[in-house]
Design a protein around this motif. Structure first.
Motif, PDB file in Angstrom:
ATOM      1  N   LEU A  64       0.875  -1.169   0.000  1.00 56.26           N
ATOM      2  CA  LEU A  64       0.000   0.000   0.000  1.00 56.26           C
ATOM      3  C   LEU A  64       0.914   1.222   0.000  1.00 56.26           C
ATOM      4  N   PHE A 111       1.927   5.243  -0.401  1.00 51.86           N
ATOM      5  CA  PHE A 111       1.509   6.635  -0.257  1.00 51.86           C
ATOM      6  C   PHE A 111       2.593   7.515  -0.884  1.00 51.86           C
ATOM      7  N   GLU A 142       3.972  11.016  -1.507  1.00 53.25           N
ATOM      8  CA  GLU A 142       3.816  12.324  -0.872  1.00 53.25           C
ATOM      9  C   GLU A 142       4.743  13.379  -1.484  1.00 53.25           C
ATOM     10  N   ARG A 154       3.875  13.960   8.466  1.00 54.74           N
ATOM     11  CA  ARG A 154       2.646  13.257   8.101  1.00 54.74           C
ATOM     12  C   ARG A 154       2.367  12.156   9.108  1.00 54.74           C
ATOM     13  N   TYR A 162       0.024   8.756   9.954  1.00 52.89           N
ATOM     14  CA  TYR A 162      -0.784   7.696   9.354  1.00 52.89           C
ATOM     15  C   TYR A 162      -1.429   6.874  10.464  1.00 52.89           C
ATOM     16  N   TYR A 163      -2.661   6.467  10.186  1.00 58.62           N
ATOM     17  CA  TYR A 163      -3.443   5.701  11.164  1.00 58.62           C
ATOM     18  C   TYR A 163      -3.495   4.244  10.729  1.00 58.62           C
ATOM     19  N   GLU A 197      -9.115  -0.926   8.737  1.00 62.23           N
ATOM     20  CA  GLU A 197      -8.925  -2.066   7.838  1.00 62.23           C
ATOM     21  C   GLU A 197      -7.628  -1.927   7.059  1.00 62.23           C
ATOM     22  N   LEU A 198      -7.352  -0.702   6.610  1.00 63.57           N
ATOM     23  CA  LEU A 198      -6.131  -0.413   5.878  1.00 63.57           C
ATOM     24  C   LEU A 198      -5.498   0.846   6.457  1.00 63.57           C
ATOM     25  N   PRO A 199      -4.180   0.973   6.376  1.00 64.55           N
ATOM     26  CA  PRO A 199      -3.543   2.216   6.828  1.00 64.55           C
ATOM     27  C   PRO A 199      -4.031   3.401   6.015  1.00 64.55           C
ATOM     28  N   GLU A 200      -4.172   4.539   6.669  1.00 68.46           N
ATOM     29  CA  GLU A 200      -4.599   5.753   5.989  1.00 68.46           C
ATOM     30  C   GLU A 200      -3.917   6.973   6.593  1.00 68.46           C
ATOM     31  N   LYS A 201      -3.731   7.978   5.765  1.00 70.87           N
ATOM     32  CA  LYS A 201      -3.136   9.224   6.250  1.00 70.87           C
ATOM     33  C   LYS A 201      -4.204  10.036   6.960  1.00 70.87           C
ATOM     34  N   CYS A 202      -3.896  10.499   8.169  1.00 74.71           N
ATOM     35  CA  CYS A 202      -4.898  11.226   8.944  1.00 74.71           C
ATOM     36  C   CYS A 202      -4.511  12.675   9.231  1.00 74.71           C
TER      37      CYS A 202
END
Length: 575
Positions: A315, A317, A319, A349, A351-352, A356-361
């Motif tokens: 996955l 990202f 940036e 940055r 990330y959470y 279910e999947l890692p995401e940028k918060c």
């Protein structure tokens, strides 16, 4: 009258000048009548500074004459002198509380205090045994000796488990010494790590090799090959089954720690990989390995804990918001819920990893230069970031947002002289080279490009201590795993220093000497999980192991290496 003249002759020049300054101060205050009476008394008793003629004879002077001659002396001259005494004295004889300045202080707060006032107090058996709400009392601020071992054992039997700071004071680490020094690689070693048990040491070097060593006797156990460029970072999984290495060849390789068999070759970056971490978070069988690179990307590699199979497609990202943006550093929170990264585009940055999947918060833009050091705290959702802009920031998650507490590297300790205009102009030249926390998260440490280390209160941002001793930039800050007052620093000057960050004192120093070549820069250093040993690597390929007690268990390896290498590795000297 003759008796008065005798008394006058006995007075020193300083006493006479003090009389004049007291009258001068009083003349500018509300007590004008008292001021006039004092001036008259001083002139009548002739206790003002005298004038000497060319023959060396003394002549009395009036208060008015002294005012004309000493026009540079203002009415508050005596007050300004007193205001300067406390800061100057605090630099030589430390008070109990900084910033509380009084001419009437007593003991360690007195302006007449000397080094004798710092004499260590004796801690009795009752002090060790006593508890307040179940907690032991802190050690005396002026204690200079480790606690009495017999008292400690008796206190443990009568009360409860002793805190680490009592059982092992910072001065206990003076006993640490070099156990083994071996030429482990043929080029610079930038990466070192212990496994989770502390039985193995893993090193990664510019010779494209990853090596696994026994921390118990220093033997080389395995050499992991496959990379075609310098090793940039290594990481050990939290279940202690896998070791991963990142390289400048843009590839991540994973091996089993126990068998050294290859598990995966991960290709996802298009530039040098700058950081690599296994996530501490668990979600069923799923685990994550994350990497950041100079291509401005963060890759999250999914793998399964039971069969160790990796998903070859991460996955990703991307940036890179501007040309040339690079991700430089990263750090996981204690539970693996958050990941923070620092970049050359001044951005932090977050990330959470809880879904279910890692995401940028979050994207945090407070720094004005590249963020090249970042570290999460051990027990909370706080992290510290360091930047080339000369500011470190402590971030905390509160009310659904990240708030920061800035730490300015140009700050001075309370009680020291304030910055001059010239120093303020140099403010922009301060750079943070490394950041870290102590093991209880009460303090943060920053390394500055003026070769100093600064210790800060992590909650208030107050500067607690400035540690001086290094002669070049420091890029290694390592907190002791269990003692909050002890930390380790190392840098390009070849020095490894153990510090008491609470007392602001150096515990012990080692110097990395390379025979015939001066000294070798120390590139990385780590404590073992139990903190009984620590290991370091340098610019010339050496692995050094330090610990307590004798080095008998390492002697066979040292003897064998001396025969094979012809004593290539030089000594480490104690400072």
């Amino acid at each position: 009258m003759a008796g008065r003249e005798i008394e006058t002759r006995k007075l020193s020049q300083l006493e006479l000048e003090m009389h004049f300054l007291m009258a001068r101060l009083l003349s500018a205050g509300p007590c004008q009548e008292a001021s006039q009476v004092l001036m008259k008394e001083l002139e009548n008793h002739k206790v003002l500074p005298k004038r000497l003629d060319w023959k060396g004879e003394e002549h009395h002077r009036s208060f008015k004459e002294l005012l004309q001659i000493n026009s540079h002396v203002g009415a508050r001259h005596l007050l300004h002198m007193c205001e300067r005494l406390a800061p100057m004295l605090e630099q030589t004889v430390r008070p109990s509380v900084y910033g509380t300045r009084s001419l009437l202080g007593a003991g360690r707060q007195s302006l007449l205090r000397t080094e004798k006032d710092l004499k260590a107090s004796v801690w009795s058996q009752s002090h060790h045994t006593a508890r307040y709400h179940g907690a032991a009392f802190a050690a005396p601020h002026n204690s200079t000796q480790p606690p009495n071992l017999c008292y400690l054992l008796q206190a443990r039997a009568e009360s409860s488990v002793l805190p680490v700071t009592q059982a092992f004071s910072g001065r206990f680490f003076v006993k640490m010494q070099l156990h083994l020094r071996t030429l482990g690689h043929l080029s610079s070693v930038y990466c070192i790590s212990f496994d989770r048990s502390g039985h193995y040491i893993i090193t990664g070097a510019d010779d494209q090799l990853v090596k696994i060593w026994s921390a118990l006797d220093g033997r080389l156990l395995n050499t992991l090959r496959g990379h075609t460029a310098e090793i940039s970072d290594i990481s050990v999984s939290y279940d202690n089954s896998l070791v991963a290495a990142a390289s400048c060849d843009k590839v991540i390789r994973v091996w089993r720690l126990q068998t050294a068999s290859p598990v995966a070759v991960l290709v996802g970056h298009t530039a040098t990989i700058t950081s690599l971490h296994f996530s501490p978070a668990c979600r069923g069988r799923q685990r994550y390995l994350i990497s950041t690179g100079n291509d401005g990307c963060m890759c999250a590699w999914l793998y399964f804990a039971d069969n160790k199979k990796f998903n070859e497609h991460p996955l990703k990202f991307t940036e890179r918001v501007r040309p040339g943006s690079q991700m430089i550093c990263s750090s996981f929170s204690a539970g693996g819920m958050f990941l923070t990264t620092g970049s050359s585009d001044h951005m932090i940055r977050v990330y959470y990893f809880g879904g279910e999947l890692p995401e940028k918060c979050a994207e945090l833009e407070s720094h004005t230069d590249r963020v090249d050091s970042i570290q999460f705290s051990h027990h909370s959702w706080r992290f510290i970031s360091g930047s080339k802009d000369g500011i470190a920031r402590i971030w905390r998650y509160s009310h659904q947002e990240w708030k920061c507490l800035p730490l300015n590297m140009s700050s001075k300790q309370i009680g020291t002289n304030s910055l001059t205009n010239e120093q303020h102009d140099l403010k922009s030249k301060f750079r943070v080279t490394m950041v870290g926390w102590n093991c209880t998260d009460t303090c943060v440490l920053t390394a500055v490009n003026d070769f100093s280390l600064k210790v800060w209160d992590s909650h208030t941002g107050r500067l607690l201590n400035v540690l001086q001793g290094h002669e070049d930039e420091v890029f290694v800050l390592e907190a002791h795993p269990s003692n909050p007052s002890v930390c380790l620093s190392a840098g390009h000057d070849g020095k490894i220093m153990l510090w008491d960050i609470v007392g602001g004192a150096l515990i012990k120093s080692f110097f990395n000497v390379i025979e015939g070549q001066g000294h070798g820069a120390v590139f990385d250093c780590k404590f073992s999980p139990c903190a009984s040993i620590f290991a370091s690597t340098d610019s010339h390929g050496h692995l050094s192991i330090f610990g307590f007690g004798t080095s008998d268990r390492y002697s066979k390896v040292r003897f064998a290496l001396s025969i094979v290498l012809g004593n290539i590795a030089g000594p480490v000297k104690h400072c």
